[in-house]
Design a protein around this motif. Structure first.
Motif, PDB file in Angstrom:
ATOM      1  N   THR A 177      89.523 -61.617  78.830  1.00 12.14           N
ATOM      2  CA  THR A 177      90.761 -60.946  78.450  1.00 12.14           C
ATOM      3  C   THR A 177      90.682 -60.537  76.986  1.00 12.14           C
ATOM      4  OG1 THR A 177      91.977 -62.346  79.990  1.00 12.14           O
ATOM      5  CG2 THR A 177      93.265 -61.220  78.299  1.00 12.14           C
ATOM      6  N   LEU A 178      91.120 -59.310  76.696  1.00 11.97           N
ATOM      7  CA  LEU A 178      91.318 -58.925  75.298  1.00 11.97           C
ATOM      8  C   LEU A 178      92.792 -59.139  74.993  1.00 11.97           C
ATOM      9  CD1 LEU A 178      89.377 -55.597  74.645  1.00 11.97           C
ATOM     10  CD2 LEU A 178      88.950 -57.830  73.622  1.00 11.97           C
ATOM     11  N   PHE A 179      93.069 -59.866  73.927  1.00 11.75           N
ATOM     12  CA  PHE A 179      94.449 -60.084  73.510  1.00 11.75           C
ATOM     13  C   PHE A 179      94.729 -59.082  72.399  1.00 11.75           C
ATOM     14  CE2 PHE A 179      92.874 -63.910  75.419  1.00 11.75           C
ATOM     15  CZ  PHE A 179      93.919 -64.295  76.245  1.00 11.75           C
ATOM     16  N   ILE A 180      95.553 -58.077  72.705  1.00 13.09           N
ATOM     17  CA  ILE A 180      95.759 -56.980  71.753  1.00 13.09           C
ATOM     18  C   ILE A 180      97.075 -57.202  71.015  1.00 13.09           C
ATOM     19  CG2 ILE A 180      95.925 -54.491  71.460  1.00 13.09           C
ATOM     20  CD1 ILE A 180      94.104 -54.150  73.841  1.00 13.09           C
ATOM     21  N   TRP A 181      96.959 -57.460  69.712  1.00 11.47           N
ATOM     22  CA  TRP A 181      98.104 -57.745  68.852  1.00 11.47           C
ATOM     23  C   TRP A 181      98.471 -56.477  68.097  1.00 11.47           C
ATOM     24  CZ3 TRP A 181      98.061 -63.148  66.130  1.00 11.47           C
ATOM     25  CH2 TRP A 181      97.582 -64.126  67.015  1.00 11.47           C
ATOM     26  N   ARG A 182      99.775 -56.178  68.033  1.00 13.60           N
ATOM     27  CA  ARG A 182     100.215 -55.000  67.279  1.00 13.60           C
ATOM     28  C   ARG A 182     101.463 -55.336  66.478  1.00 13.60           C
ATOM     29  NH1 ARG A 182     103.639 -50.620  66.989  1.00 13.60           N
ATOM     30  NH2 ARG A 182     102.621 -48.658  66.437  1.00 13.60           N
ATOM     31  N   GLY A 183     101.457 -54.993  65.190  1.00 10.58           N
ATOM     32  CA  GLY A 183     102.643 -55.235  64.385  1.00 10.58           C
ATOM     33  C   GLY A 183     102.440 -54.806  62.943  1.00 10.58           C
ATOM     34  N   ARG A 184     103.509 -54.934  62.160  1.00  9.61           N
ATOM     35  CA  ARG A 184     103.470 -54.503  60.765  1.00  9.61           C
ATOM     36  C   ARG A 184     102.840 -55.581  59.896  1.00  9.61           C
ATOM     37  NH1 ARG A 184     104.796 -50.331  58.090  1.00  9.61           N
ATOM     38  NH2 ARG A 184     105.733 -49.292  59.865  1.00  9.61           N
ATOM     39  N   PHE A 185     101.823 -55.175  59.146  1.00  8.20           N
ATOM     40  CA  PHE A 185     101.080 -56.063  58.249  1.00  8.20           C
ATOM     41  C   PHE A 185     101.548 -55.738  56.836  1.00  8.20           C
ATOM     42  CE2 PHE A 185      97.626 -57.690  55.767  1.00  8.20           C
ATOM     43  CZ  PHE A 185      96.884 -58.562  56.550  1.00  8.20           C
ATOM     44  N   ARG A 186     102.189 -56.711  56.188  1.00  8.00           N
ATOM     45  CA  ARG A 186     102.837 -56.455  54.901  1.00  8.00           C
ATOM     46  C   ARG A 186     102.188 -57.294  53.810  1.00  8.00           C
ATOM     47  NH1 ARG A 186     107.242 -57.893  56.641  1.00  8.00           N
ATOM     48  NH2 ARG A 186     108.092 -55.976  57.445  1.00  8.00           N
ATOM     49  N   ARG A 187     101.811 -56.638  52.742  1.00 10.97           N
ATOM     50  CA  ARG A 187     101.217 -57.343  51.601  1.00 10.97           C
ATOM     51  C   ARG A 187     102.175 -57.275  50.419  1.00 10.97           C
ATOM     52  NH1 ARG A 187      95.472 -56.052  48.583  1.00 10.97           N
ATOM     53  NH2 ARG A 187      96.172 -56.543  46.484  1.00 10.97           N
ATOM     54  N   ARG A 188     102.378 -58.419  49.743  1.00 13.11           N
ATOM     55  CA  ARG A 188     103.278 -58.452  48.583  1.00 13.11           C
ATOM     56  C   ARG A 188     102.526 -58.867  47.336  1.00 13.11           C
ATOM     57  NH1 ARG A 188     106.353 -60.578  52.497  1.00 13.11           N
ATOM     58  NH2 ARG A 188     108.258 -59.474  53.049  1.00 13.11           N
ATOM     59  N   ASP A 189     102.575 -58.024  46.311  1.00 11.31           N
ATOM     60  CA  ASP A 189     102.025 -58.365  44.997  1.00 11.31           C
ATOM     61  C   ASP A 189     103.197 -58.541  44.044  1.00 11.31           C
ATOM     62  OD1 ASP A 189      98.859 -57.582  44.780  1.00 11.31           O
ATOM     63  OD2 ASP A 189      99.892 -56.403  46.301  1.00 11.31           O
ATOM     64  N   THR A 190     103.205 -59.623  43.299  1.00 13.72           N
ATOM     65  CA  THR A 190     104.301 -59.809  42.357  1.00 13.72           C
ATOM     66  C   THR A 190     103.756 -60.075  40.966  1.00 13.72           C
ATOM     67  OG1 THR A 190     106.187 -61.183  41.790  1.00 13.72           O
ATOM     68  CG2 THR A 190     104.476 -62.219  43.093  1.00 13.72           C
ATOM     69  N   THR A 191     104.486 -59.603  39.955  1.00 13.41           N
ATOM     70  CA  THR A 191     104.053 -59.816  38.568  1.00 13.41           C
ATOM     71  C   THR A 191     104.784 -61.008  37.965  1.00 13.41           C
ATOM     72  OG1 THR A 191     105.766 -58.326  37.729  1.00 13.41           O
ATOM     73  CG2 THR A 191     103.617 -57.356  38.236  1.00 13.41           C
ATOM     74  N   TYR A 192     105.446 -61.788  38.815  1.00 10.27           N
ATOM     75  CA  TYR A 192     106.192 -62.949  38.330  1.00 10.27           C
ATOM     76  C   TYR A 192     105.232 -63.945  37.688  1.00 10.27           C
ATOM     77  CZ  TYR A 192     110.461 -65.678  38.369  1.00 10.27           C
ATOM     78  OH  TYR A 192     111.594 -66.341  37.994  1.00 10.27           O
ATOM     79  N   PRO A 193     105.589 -64.521  36.517  1.00  6.02           N
ATOM     80  CA  PRO A 193     104.658 -65.438  35.837  1.00  6.02           C
ATOM     81  C   PRO A 193     104.298 -66.626  36.732  1.00  6.02           C
ATOM     82  CG  PRO A 193     106.541 -64.910  34.427  1.00  6.02           C
ATOM     83  CD  PRO A 193     106.834 -64.328  35.771  1.00  6.02           C
ATOM     84  N   GLY A 194     103.010 -66.970  36.745  1.00  8.65           N
ATOM     85  CA  GLY A 194     102.564 -68.133  37.510  1.00  8.65           C
ATOM     86  C   GLY A 194     102.496 -67.897  39.005  1.00  8.65           C
ATOM     87  N   GLU A 195     102.721 -66.654  39.420  1.00  8.09           N
ATOM     88  CA  GLU A 195     102.719 -66.363  40.858  1.00  8.09           C
ATOM     89  C   GLU A 195     101.289 -66.400  41.389  1.00  8.09           C
ATOM     90  OE1 GLU A 195     104.276 -66.082  44.281  1.00  8.09           O
ATOM     91  OE2 GLU A 195     105.620 -66.019  42.564  1.00  8.09           O
ATOM     92  N   ASP A 196     101.151 -66.843  42.640  1.00  9.53           N
ATOM     93  CA  ASP A 196      99.825 -66.948  43.244  1.00  9.53           C
ATOM     94  C   ASP A 196      99.278 -65.579  43.617  1.00  9.53           C
ATOM     95  OD1 ASP A 196      99.961 -69.572  42.960  1.00  9.53           O
ATOM     96  OD2 ASP A 196     100.512 -70.036  45.024  1.00  9.53           O
ATOM     97  N   ASP A 197      98.165 -65.615  44.349  1.00 12.99           N
ATOM     98  CA  ASP A 197      97.554 -64.377  44.821  1.00 12.99           C
ATOM     99  C   ASP A 197      98.508 -63.662  45.766  1.00 12.99           C
ATOM    100  OD1 ASP A 197      94.948 -64.714  43.613  1.00 12.99           O
ATOM    101  OD2 ASP A 197      94.902 -66.518  44.835  1.00 12.99           O
TER     102      ASP A 197
END
Length: 241
Positions: free
Chosen positions: A14-34
């Motif tokens: 079986t192929l499990f086909i996943w579809r959806g919105r992939f959202r990336r967040r970049d923040t300039t907040y001090p000490g914020e992670d990757d």
């Protein structure tokens, strides 16, 4: 037309086909992670054993009510990504969020309890232009995935007074990602590939117009290791920092 009832499916055919919105967040907040990401949507299982070359279900099919959902959360892998590349990069799901309600993916095992949430022990995703690849493993075994990213949207939120350029801000960019997952036998050569090795393998035999999950590298037949050196025998979970 290739859909089967969930109960009769064989995992590896079986192929499990996943579809959806992939959202990336970049923040300039001090000490914020990757940069963090979340990928949310629904999946559909498609019969794809032997030489069957399935089309992905139409876009509308993924919006049907009652489909199993997924919600993957994690961060950009800073060791394997140049921060300036825009959307491209390597992402990994956050192992600390395992077991959190509503994070992971749903499956109806046909035992009368309906859709239940499951977790991946490891899930690494590589976005390379419009190509997307993934490797990982969970209680059902190791898996590889191939698919596509399309569209693009961008938003920027300031976290301070309007017009103050030094105020921390969050940039959110998103694309629609369709990714087909193939589960593997533990002895399959693909089960130990690192993400970069798998991406090269999945790209190698691709011809124009062929869906990324219909390349020979995504077939259900077991792949034998071409050169079983001690280095390739290591479980790929050794990649963890």
């Amino acid at each position: 037309h290739h859909f089967r009832s969930r109960a009769s499916m064989s995992w590896r055919d079986t192929l499990f086909i996943w579809r959806g919105r992939f959202r990336r967040r970049d923040t300039t907040y001090p000490g914020e992670d990757d940069p963090s990401f979340d990928w949310q949507g629904t999946w559909i299982g498609v019969d794809a054993g032997g030489t069957l070359k399935p089309d992905a279900p139409e876009m509308e099919a993924f919006a049907e009510k009652g489909l199993p959902e997924f919600d993957v959360r994690g961060s950009l892998d800073p060791d394997r990504t140049d921060r300036t590349e825009g959307f491209s990069g390597e992402y990994r799901s956050d192992p600390d969020r395992k077991g959190e309600p509503g994070v992971g993916w749903q499956l109806d095992q046909g035992v009368g309890v309906g859709l239940t949430w499951f977790d991946d022990d490891e899930h690494r995703i590589r976005v390379d232009g419009d190509d997307v690849f993934a490797v990982g493993r969970n209680a059902f075994g190791p898996f590889v995935s191939a698919g596509v990213a399309s569209g693009y949207s961008f938003q920027k939120f300031a976290m301070g007074p309007e017009g103050l350029s030094s105020a921390p801000s969050t940039e959110s960019s998103s694309r629609v990602v369709v990714l087909a997952r193939r589960y593997l036998d533990e002895k399959d050569a693909r089960a130990t590939m690192r993400l970069d090795e798998w991406a090269a393998e999945a790209k190698r035999d691709r011809k124009n117009g062929v869906k990324p999950w219909n390349v020979p590298a995504m077939a259900s037949e077991k792949k034998r290791a071409s050169h079983a050196t001690p280095a390739t025998k290591k479980r790929r979970t050794a990649e963890r920092p």
